[in-house]
Design a protein around this motif. Structure first.
Motif: not given
Length: 380
Positions: A91-109, A113-121
């Motif tokens: 879910g975080s990956g989808l949110i990140a892609t949408g945030a990047a497309a709409t210019g929401r930089h903090v939400l994208r970042r 980070y959440t997606a990468m941390t969660a997939v590693v764990l």
């Protein structure tokens, strides 16, 4: 020839008197008369007859020498945690892609980070359950489309690869490096790979959220197998409300609007999907593992947190505190749902009646449809 004391045993006659037949013809005539009058004779087992009672009563199966019919999976907390973290990552990956497309930089970042941390764990929890890291690597040697485990391993690995590139691009964007030199070249390369990596991450996200439900349903565990049509909807909805809830807690209210809507849709869908799952299992008399014991308590708490978090999400756009509390409640509800479903499945495997009952019902359905020769137990 050997004899025993049972050879001379005869069931008692009706009325305490013995009636003698003068010939085999007399026996046949009496049996025909009994069959015409009562529909039963001494020859059939069900009637018991006028001559003899059945020697062996119908068997009531309860277990196999004191053991369950099927062996419950030896899973501990690592697997439910793996399921939950995989949903958060997807879910975080989808949110990140949408945030990047709409210019929401903090939400994208934050989402990256959440997606990468969660997939590693999530991968770490899976490896912990497998016991040795090389067992995970061995599953990458082949691709077996008929195996949910093999396909899921490649989905997890593919998602992790795209998420790693997107996260590296995010880190490179935040670091000041000289334009010339190796670091500058690497930064420009990552900037070019940012958009393709985000697209790949979004492409692998839905399968990552859903394949774990297929993985559970592909077993003989009664609750999971019978829920194969509903469980993917539960897991995908749970992933949406968990990832949206995490971003509601991490991101500013002004940028978390898409995350709130994503979490709200996930919460509503989760409630509906769980209700449909329970109704389906109720018709099969398999709902008890979901409503009783440890699994029942866990799923009731999950439903309560889902409702509370969903209602709080409606008001989260005005208060940072409400946003954090609602997000945490939704994420906790998602985790409890995974733990409850896993526990209910394991409990259904321990009790033989949840294995034998559905088999008997399917047998009766085939008999009612006229399919009486597809198994030795259905031949009349």
């Amino acid at each position: 020839m050997t004899t025993s004391r049972f050879d001379s045993y005869r069931p008692p006659e009706e009325g305490g008197r013995r009636r003698r037949r003068s010939s085999v013809r007399g026996h046949a005539t009496g049996a025909a008369r009994d069959l015409a009058r009562t529909g039963r004779s001494w020859l059939n087992r069900d009637g018991g007859g006028r001559r003899e009672a059945p020697a062996v009563p119908d068997a009531e199966f309860s277990d196999y020498y004191g053991q369950p019919v099927i062996k419950p999976v030896p899973w501990k907390h690592e697997i439910p945690l793996y399921l939950f973290l995989g949903g958060v990552a997807a879910g975080s990956g989808l949110i990140a892609t949408g945030a990047a497309a709409t210019g929401r930089h903090v939400l994208r970042r934050n989402s990256r980070y959440t997606a990468m941390t969660a997939v590693v764990l999530s991968g770490a929890a899976l490896v912990a359950d497998l016991g040795r890291p090389e067992r995970f690597l061995n599953m990458l040697r082949t691709v077996k489309l008929t195996s949910p485990m093999s396909v899921g391993t490649w989905i997890l690995s593919g998602y992790a690869a795209f998420a790693g590139v997107a996260t590296a691009a995010e880190v490179a964007r935040a670091v000041d490096v000289p334009e010339r030199g190796v670091l500058g070249t690497a930064q420009r390369t990552l900037a070019l790979m940012d958009a393709p990596a985000a697209a790949g991450q979004a492409l692998f996200a839905p399968p990552l959220a859903a394949y774990t439900a297929v993985l559970l349903s592909d077993t003989v565990t009664p609750v999971w197998f019978e829920s194969r049509s509903q469980l993917p909807f539960v897991f995908v909805a749970s992933a949406a409300m968990a990832s949206g809830g995490v971003q509601m807690a991490l991101s500013p209210v002004t940028e978390a609007g898409p995350a709130r809507r994503f979490a709200l849709i996930g919460a509503a869908t989760d409630l509906v999907a769980m209700q449909r799952l329970e109704q389906h299992l109720h018709g099969l008399e398999l709902v008890e593992p979901l409503e009783t014991g440890k699994a029942g308590r866990t799923l009731r708490l999950a439903r309560l947190l889902t409702v509370a978090g969903g209602l709080g999400t409606l008001l989260a756009g005005r208060s940072r505190l409400v946003s954090v509390a609602s997000g945490v409640a939704l994420a906790a509800a998602s985790a409890l749902t995974r733990f409850g479903v896993v526990e209910a499945g394991m409990e259904s495997a321990r009790d033989p009646r949840y294995t034998v009952g559905p088999q008997k019902r399917r047998l009766e359905q085939r008999r009612a449809q006229g399919a009486v020769h597809d198994s030795i137990v259905t031949v009349r």
